[in-house]
Write an enzyme that holds these catalytic residues in place. Sequence first.
Site, PDB file in Angstrom:
ATOM      1  N   ASN A  12      10.580  10.077   8.225  1.00 55.45           N
ATOM      2  CA  ASN A  12      10.893   8.878   7.446  1.00 55.45           C
ATOM      3  C   ASN A  12      11.097   9.315   6.000  1.00 55.45           C
ATOM      4  O   ASN A  12      10.140   9.633   5.300  1.00 55.45           O
ATOM      5  CB  ASN A  12       9.719   7.888   7.553  1.00 55.45           C
ATOM      6  CG  ASN A  12       9.918   6.668   6.673  1.00 55.45           C
ATOM      7  OD1 ASN A  12      10.999   6.457   6.119  1.00 55.45           O
ATOM      8  ND2 ASN A  12       8.868   5.865   6.537  1.00 55.45           N
ATOM      9  N   TRP A  13      12.355   9.335   5.595  1.00 57.57           N
ATOM     10  CA  TRP A  13      12.670   9.844   4.249  1.00 57.57           C
ATOM     11  C   TRP A  13      12.314   8.842   3.159  1.00 57.57           C
ATOM     12  O   TRP A  13      12.353   9.171   1.978  1.00 57.57           O
ATOM     13  CB  TRP A  13      14.146  10.197   4.152  1.00 57.57           C
ATOM     14  CG  TRP A  13      14.595  11.335   5.035  1.00 57.57           C
ATOM     15  CD1 TRP A  13      13.848  12.006   5.982  1.00 57.57           C
ATOM     16  CD2 TRP A  13      15.891  11.936   5.057  1.00 57.57           C
ATOM     17  NE1 TRP A  13      14.603  12.974   6.581  1.00 57.57           N
ATOM     18  CE2 TRP A  13      15.864  12.957   6.034  1.00 57.57           C
ATOM     19  CE3 TRP A  13      17.076  11.714   4.354  1.00 57.57           C
ATOM     20  CZ2 TRP A  13      16.976  13.755   6.322  1.00 57.57           C
ATOM     21  CZ3 TRP A  13      18.187  12.509   4.637  1.00 57.57           C
ATOM     22  CH2 TRP A  13      18.134  13.521   5.609  1.00 57.57           C
ATOM     23  N   LYS A  14      12.025   7.605   3.534  1.00 61.40           N
ATOM     24  CA  LYS A  14      11.726   6.535   2.565  1.00 61.40           C
ATOM     25  C   LYS A  14      12.857   6.455   1.516  1.00 61.40           C
ATOM     26  O   LYS A  14      14.003   6.709   1.842  1.00 61.40           O
ATOM     27  CB  LYS A  14      10.349   6.763   1.934  1.00 61.40           C
ATOM     28  CG  LYS A  14       9.272   6.973   3.008  1.00 61.40           C
ATOM     29  CD  LYS A  14       7.879   6.924   2.495  1.00 61.40           C
ATOM     30  CE  LYS A  14       6.900   7.129   3.647  1.00 61.40           C
ATOM     31  NZ  LYS A  14       5.499   7.009   3.271  1.00 61.40           N
ATOM     32  N   HIS A  99       6.763  -0.828   8.751  1.00 54.94           N
ATOM     33  CA  HIS A  99       6.065   0.190   7.969  1.00 54.94           C
ATOM     34  C   HIS A  99       5.118  -0.482   6.968  1.00 54.94           C
ATOM     35  O   HIS A  99       5.449  -1.537   6.426  1.00 54.94           O
ATOM     36  CB  HIS A  99       7.083   1.078   7.236  1.00 54.94           C
ATOM     37  CG  HIS A  99       6.436   2.315   6.672  1.00 54.94           C
ATOM     38  ND1 HIS A  99       5.730   2.288   5.499  1.00 54.94           N
ATOM     39  CD2 HIS A  99       6.360   3.571   7.153  1.00 54.94           C
ATOM     40  CE1 HIS A  99       5.247   3.503   5.281  1.00 54.94           C
ATOM     41  NE2 HIS A  99       5.612   4.298   6.258  1.00 54.94           N
ATOM     42  N   GLU A 101       4.513   0.067   3.996  1.00 52.73           N
ATOM     43  CA  GLU A 101       5.107  -0.184   2.672  1.00 52.73           C
ATOM     44  C   GLU A 101       5.938  -1.466   2.694  1.00 52.73           C
ATOM     45  O   GLU A 101       6.008  -2.177   1.692  1.00 52.73           O
ATOM     46  CB  GLU A 101       5.942   1.031   2.244  1.00 52.73           C
ATOM     47  CG  GLU A 101       5.033   2.190   1.846  1.00 52.73           C
ATOM     48  CD  GLU A 101       5.584   3.576   2.138  1.00 52.73           C
ATOM     49  OE1 GLU A 101       6.799   3.717   2.355  1.00 52.73           O
ATOM     50  OE2 GLU A 101       4.763   4.525   2.177  1.00 52.73           O
ATOM     51  N   GLU A 171      -0.288   4.500  11.502  1.00 49.42           N
ATOM     52  CA  GLU A 171      -0.280   5.067  10.156  1.00 49.42           C
ATOM     53  C   GLU A 171      -1.367   4.404   9.314  1.00 49.42           C
ATOM     54  O   GLU A 171      -1.138   3.319   8.757  1.00 49.42           O
ATOM     55  CB  GLU A 171       1.078   4.835   9.488  1.00 49.42           C
ATOM     56  CG  GLU A 171       2.231   5.476  10.228  1.00 49.42           C
ATOM     57  CD  GLU A 171       3.402   5.776   9.303  1.00 49.42           C
ATOM     58  OE1 GLU A 171       3.853   6.925   9.334  1.00 49.42           O
ATOM     59  OE2 GLU A 171       3.831   4.904   8.536  1.00 49.42           O
ATOM     60  N   GLY A 177       0.808   9.420   2.055  1.00 50.40           N
ATOM     61  CA  GLY A 177       1.176   9.970   0.753  1.00 50.40           C
ATOM     62  C   GLY A 177      -0.020  10.337  -0.114  1.00 50.40           C
ATOM     63  O   GLY A 177       0.126  10.609  -1.299  1.00 50.40           O
ATOM     64  N   SER A 217       0.197  11.851   5.815  1.00 49.61           N
ATOM     65  CA  SER A 217      -0.087  13.204   5.334  1.00 49.61           C
ATOM     66  C   SER A 217      -0.104  14.244   6.459  1.00 49.61           C
ATOM     67  O   SER A 217      -0.897  15.192   6.424  1.00 49.61           O
ATOM     68  CB  SER A 217      -1.396  13.241   4.538  1.00 49.61           C
ATOM     69  OG  SER A 217      -1.307  12.384   3.409  1.00 49.61           O
ATOM     70  N   GLY A 238       6.365  11.625   6.507  1.00 49.85           N
ATOM     71  CA  GLY A 238       6.961  11.194   5.248  1.00 49.85           C
ATOM     72  C   GLY A 238       7.323  12.398   4.393  1.00 49.85           C
ATOM     73  O   GLY A 238       8.359  13.042   4.587  1.00 49.85           O
ATOM     74  N   GLY A 239       6.455  12.727   3.446  1.00 46.58           N
ATOM     75  CA  GLY A 239       6.721  13.796   2.471  1.00 46.58           C
ATOM     76  C   GLY A 239       7.207  15.097   3.083  1.00 46.58           C
ATOM     77  O   GLY A 239       8.180  15.701   2.601  1.00 46.58           O
TER      78      GLY A 239
END
Length: 254
Positions: A12-14, A99, A101, A171, A177, A217, A238-239
């Site tokens: 997930n590149w966000k 998600h 977010e 999640e 993150g 993470s 993510g990251g």
Amino acid sequence: MQNMRKKIVAGNWKMNTTRPDGKELAKAVAARAAEVPEGVGLIIAPPFTHLCCCGKQLEGTKVELSAQNCADHAKGAYTGEISVDMLKAVGCQWTILGHSERRQYYGETDEKLVEKVKLALGAGLGVILCVGENLDEREAGKHFDVCATQIKNVLYNFTAEDMQKIVIAYEPVWAIGTGKTATAEQAEEIHAFIRKVLADKFGAAVAEEVTILYGGSCKPSNAKELFAQKDIDGGLIGGAALKADDFIQIALSF
Ligand code: 13P
């Protein structure tokens, strides 16, 4: 007959990468995809604006394309929204939905998610539905309840057949993150619980087939331990999905 379900690593590149950067990242992931064993699916979810160009980089590889969200209406006067048909037409096979977010910053409710899941499945998209508790809920010992409620509110409106097109991502918000990963035991405990919540509605055989990903993470250094758990079928990253080598390394961690 254990573990017939599909293993998946999804990135997930966000809201990261511009179109040129995204194209290079997709190209780099595509270039290494063949190293990943056949039984492990790879998905990337770039921002809407570069789905099309990233999708082109994936042609002829096993990597599938996902959106990060979709509209809760099929079409019409919804300024700024992107419909499932639009996603399908640029080559998406999947969309992430729910998600944390989006739940936290954009008022995504379980009611809206029911509409979105319906539309996505109706358009032939697979769904990666995210659930998970925040830090307060975890500290108050409510994490099981929170996840059960999210699953019931959304997925109990669907059929066992629909579940074949739905992947769940657990999640925990406090791990996203933050560099603070859930321990393998903490994650496994919730994954097994989520499978039981699914079994209560759809039966044990269907629940056994549902892919449940861990997100928060997750990185090359901890993926192996997480993925070794019985009910953890991969990760929503993510990251670490923003570096092709890390993303592929995670996918090689089964
Ligand atoms: P991080 O891997 O950056 O913690 O993000 C996880 C996530 O939210 C994936 O959807």
